[in-house]
Motif scaffolding. Structure first.
Motif, PDB file in Angstrom:
ATOM      1  N   UNK D 180       0.781  -1.143   0.063  1.00  0.00           N
ATOM      2  CA  UNK D 180      -0.196  -0.005  -0.128  1.00  0.00           C
ATOM      3  C   UNK D 180       0.873   1.059   0.130  1.00  0.00           C
ATOM      4  N   UNK D 183       2.389   1.856  -3.399  1.00  0.00           N
ATOM      5  CA  UNK D 183       1.863   2.662  -4.355  1.00  0.00           C
ATOM      6  C   UNK D 183       1.338   3.882  -3.981  1.00  0.00           C
ATOM      7  N   UNK D 241       2.737  -9.150  -5.659  1.00  0.00           N
ATOM      8  CA  UNK D 241       1.518  -9.547  -5.905  1.00  0.00           C
ATOM      9  C   UNK D 241       1.118 -10.811  -5.175  1.00  0.00           C
ATOM     10  N   UNK D 260      -7.785  -0.671   0.874  1.00  0.00           N
ATOM     11  CA  UNK D 260      -6.617  -0.400   0.082  1.00  0.00           C
ATOM     12  C   UNK D 260      -5.775  -1.322  -0.306  1.00  0.00           C
ATOM     13  N   UNK D 261      -5.779  -2.302   0.567  1.00  0.00           N
ATOM     14  CA  UNK D 261      -5.129  -3.632   0.359  1.00  0.00           C
ATOM     15  C   UNK D 261      -5.518  -4.417  -0.807  1.00  0.00           C
ATOM     16  N   UNK D 262      -6.718  -4.360  -0.960  1.00  0.00           N
ATOM     17  CA  UNK D 262      -7.208  -5.257  -2.198  1.00  0.00           C
ATOM     18  C   UNK D 262      -7.128  -4.349  -3.255  1.00  0.00           C
ATOM     19  N   UNK D 263      -7.356  -3.387  -3.141  1.00  0.00           N
ATOM     20  CA  UNK D 263      -7.009  -2.422  -4.498  1.00  0.00           C
ATOM     21  C   UNK D 263      -5.476  -2.376  -4.942  1.00  0.00           C
ATOM     22  N   UNK D 264      -4.579  -2.432  -3.896  1.00  0.00           N
ATOM     23  CA  UNK D 264      -2.935  -2.619  -4.191  1.00  0.00           C
ATOM     24  C   UNK D 264      -2.926  -3.914  -4.910  1.00  0.00           C
ATOM     25  N   UNK D 266      -4.980  -5.548  -6.824  1.00  0.00           N
ATOM     26  CA  UNK D 266      -5.422  -5.433  -8.159  1.00  0.00           C
ATOM     27  C   UNK D 266      -4.527  -4.572  -9.050  1.00  0.00           C
ATOM     28  N   UNK D 267      -3.919  -3.634  -8.502  1.00  0.00           N
ATOM     29  CA  UNK D 267      -3.275  -2.806  -9.320  1.00  0.00           C
ATOM     30  C   UNK D 267      -1.744  -3.512  -9.738  1.00  0.00           C
ATOM     31  N   UNK D 269      -1.881  -6.659 -10.151  1.00  0.00           N
ATOM     32  CA  UNK D 269      -2.261  -7.684 -10.931  1.00  0.00           C
ATOM     33  C   UNK D 269      -2.210  -7.276 -12.109  1.00  0.00           C
ATOM     34  N   UNK D 270      -2.881  -5.870 -12.429  1.00  0.00           N
ATOM     35  CA  UNK D 270      -2.461  -5.399 -13.790  1.00  0.00           C
ATOM     36  C   UNK D 270      -1.280  -5.081 -14.354  1.00  0.00           C
ATOM     37  N   UNK D 272       1.501  -6.862 -13.450  1.00  0.00           N
ATOM     38  CA  UNK D 272       1.855  -8.190 -13.812  1.00  0.00           C
ATOM     39  C   UNK D 272       1.340  -8.546 -15.165  1.00  0.00           C
ATOM     40  N   UNK D 273      -0.120  -8.417 -15.301  1.00  0.00           N
ATOM     41  CA  UNK D 273      -0.527  -8.838 -16.707  1.00  0.00           C
ATOM     42  C   UNK D 273       0.165  -8.154 -17.893  1.00  0.00           C
ATOM     43  N   UNK D 288       1.205   4.911 -13.191  1.00  0.00           N
ATOM     44  CA  UNK D 288       0.937   6.430 -13.285  1.00  0.00           C
ATOM     45  C   UNK D 288       1.523   7.163 -14.228  1.00  0.00           C
TER      46      UNK D 288
END
Lengths: 291, 291, 291, 291
Positions: D180, D183, D241, D260-264, D266-267, D269-270, D272-273, D288
């Motif tokens: 967190x 980011x 991740x 915030x942790x869950x959103x972090x 996902x970010x 994850x994005x 990494x993808x 960013x």
């Protein structure tokens, strides 16, 4: 009935044209000379300033402006409408602005003896041209009824939302939900496809299930018409970004949390910063297809 | 046709009852003795274990279990179905589990010579009792057609979603979107009301506009039936929490970001931690009404 | 050196007192009569309006106001400072406002022949009283050097951040990160405790590891001083909410996404709506302890 | 003292080497023949399986494995350690896994008469080689003291975090906060720079202010060492991740929201993808900087 019209842009221009077609006598003002010329060619009379319009013998004045700052300037500024207009003239602002500003201007109008309606629209430039806009109207019932024939010349769905500012509230609430559900559809469709499903099959199932929404049915980011035409045209991502900004600002003013809404705003901000602001707002699905 | 049925819980019990009503010959297994007794009273035969069921002369076995771990145990465990079942018997798992696990079990079944379908449902206990469930089915077309008459005895809407696991994909994608749009409606309605609009008027406008969705029309958190009855019954918040967990887990496995989805999951987690897990999932609006 | 000072509130009052203690000759203005009386009792002279102050023979004018609208009114309004002040007088605004507004006012000042610095502070009312504030200063180096002795009478850490507006940029960026990391600490500590760890032990480990931050070390939401005194005093949650609002607004203006920041803002908004705006901002951990 | 060591990967390999250097007698197992050969060349003895290791005359067994599934297999599997090991042998698992699984294995070990510690590390492969790891240890105090000399041969900072599983809790909580705050730093630095500040100046201000954290000071995404070397090496984004996944999974199990942790997660994850999983986790700032 003689009407004043301020703001002949992408939306205001065709709206004024529809009023002229319906036989209304129109006096118009815009800073853009070509826009004025087009309206004059359609039968409108030009005036040189909002103040001049206010001084003219009109029964109703309609405005369609980009943002709250312009609305405040036109109505409340030093040479603004309220400084010149006759009491009793009905004022209708069709701009999309925050409810707080709309109520501020309406209160000033009322103090000056002018009834005022906020009447933001949905339907886009296509709806403006076709005269099929939806008007979400805030203000007194008697004023709403007085305005209805006028609005009906420009739109199909004329809804009274309650007192002053409520037209803006309805629009901001609807578009907040629209932005969230569009991203929700983008996430669900992207996940399903990544997990191996056919997009059309998945859309079909969602659209007959509890996930169905306008964004999945009418404007599906993977299988809808905007996707098929490369996301050109439509309701632009920058317009959605603007409306989500109005929603989060309105929420801030009344301390109402909008967690998904704020995140949706940031995602459209990221998408816009990547240069995609002109694409249909369903193009947000591209954020989920990177990699 | 002789059928085996494993899992006679809140969903499986009424599903089995509908099969019996439709005239199918049913052998059932459940760890709960009262559940088994109810089914036997309705005409089913009892068996003592999944393995015994596998050894029995059934053409199809249907399972309805709480989570992936139970499905894996029943099918892949030491005394599981695949260790005993005759090749060719059609296996149908109606549990809601993650697509990856569903595909793992289906692959093991195939290797053993058994066709398998994943066939999760929507419609809740009411739909299970009324026989009006929706079945989202993943697997081979020939197997889907073989299963259709059986599923039609338990549901109304039988949809083939593609290959193995795709029934689970469709359900997880739909319910991801459902959770997001429900919270979206909660935010939009709460904001509108806080800004001074009447909830019924706002719902009416949204439902004829681009924000409309199942959650605003059928299950509106402020104006819908669950709200009117204090959010009792319905699709529970804990069930939504479970499905959002399946969605984010499936997304993690394929590295697909689901930002709004992950946030929706956390909000249901907070709501559940506050002791509201049994309330209809539209009650999430309470999170937005504090203060 | 003769100085004008506008805004004698919770922050401005003690700042002016420190200037008086350091021997500066002070003319003050505030709308609050008691605030003015206090300053006069400490040796200041009163003036009746910003315009009167501008007309007085001062070399520097310092302002400390609640928000951008007040700053714009005081400097740019009809009877504002710029309408009356002698060219060459150094203007220092210590209010915390958005960078865009700060730059707008500084540009107007420059056009009028007045050098201007934005100099927001951190350190709270305690730092203002003790003269230990940090000043983050934007503007020309020569003006910064000219202001330094003055600022040093009110603060301990005087930092030049670059050109006009950069003081506000530094503050908004720092406090955006502060809000995010405080909620991050709240989530990490709450999770650890829920999973069975002692809060003090966990804080000790984090503070010697890579998770350590000001919010975990100095103001830990579970083990810090504010928690020990029931979260009274300190940097209030409503002030954090205001600063996160400035950050997201500044981000909106330049289309820079701030996803965690926007979510942090919403969480403080929810917390404030629950009536907790006066509590130290570390009290946000209460959002994570419900249930 | 004779020690068994299972798992000679990027971390386990150098850890085992440090034990050998410190004079311990080591029997090792790994599926990778080259890894085993390296250890044998350093003085270790090879064994053919965990079971063989369990049957050998060792006082302590240390494991360092990729994920919970491997830990469960090695300890609880059919030919796992617990099936063969002598009661009283101390078991130390240094893998990073979820606390629930750690406690499950520790309980099984205890039931079998074996004390067990969970002892995940931080410090990366560099710390493993240098023998400067931090060990976060969960388990009984007496067992912790027994293990300390061993751990001290591999690390510098040996911390007792409480009972079984608490080592994992400490690590998961710390790394949740780390993700967190990284980011958060990325958002604050990106916003400041976009608003016109110099990155080094901004970092300097934050690092002497309340926004300061390990991620801004030691590993700043714009001005730190990883940025200077193009984000190669360091603590990889995919590892972050993984840890955020452990945190959100642990949170799910105890119904503790981590927004915030869950959103972090996902970010990352994005990120990494998009193919960036091998970059230092401070490279998330690239998300960013698009556009």
């Amino acid at each position: 009935m003689r009407i004043g019209f301020i703001g002949l842009g992408n939306m205001g221009g065709p709206m004024a044209a529809n009023l002229l077609k319906a036989g209304f006598d129109l006096s118009v003002f815009d800073l853009s000379e070509p826009a004025v010329r087009t309206a004059v060619a359609q039968g409108a009379q030009r005036v040189g300033s909002p103040a001049e319009l206010a001084a003219a013998d009109v029964e109703v004045i309609i405005s369609m402006l980009p943002a709250a700052q312009h609305v405040k300037q036109v109505y409340l500024g030093e040479n603004g409408l309220l400084a010149k207009v006759q009491p009793g003239v009905l004022l209708i602002d069709s701009s999309t602005i925050d409810p707080h500003s709309a109520r501020e201007v309406a209160a000033a109008a009322k103090a000056h003896g002018n009834p005022m309606l906020d009447a933001p629209v949905s339907g886009g430039t296509a709806g403006a041209s076709a005269g099929t806009l939806t008007f979400m109207v805030g203000g007194e019932t008697v004023d709403f009824e007085r305005a209805r024939p006028l609005l009906a010349a420009m739109g199909k769905n004329i809804v009274h939302c309650g007192g002053a500012g409520n037209g803006q509230v309805a629009k901001v609430a609807n578009n907040l939900l629209l932005g969230i559900s569009m991203i929700g559809v983008a996430e669900a469709m992207s996940l399903g496809v990544k997990l191996g499903m056919d997009a059309e099959v998945l859309a079909g199932i969602i659209n007959t299930s509890s996930g169905r929404c306008w964004s999945s049915e009418v404007n599906n980011p993977l299988t809808g018409a905007p996707a098929a035409r490369g996301y050109s045209g439509g309701f632009g991502s920058d317009l959605m970004l603007k409306d989500l900004g109005l929603a989060s600002e309105a929420a801030r003013q009344v301390r109402q949390p909008v967690l998904l809404g704020a995140l949706a705003q940031q995602l459209y901000q990221a998408f816009s910063a990547q240069g995609n602001g002109q694409l249909d707002f369903s193009a947000i699905v591209k954020l989920y297809q990177q990699g």
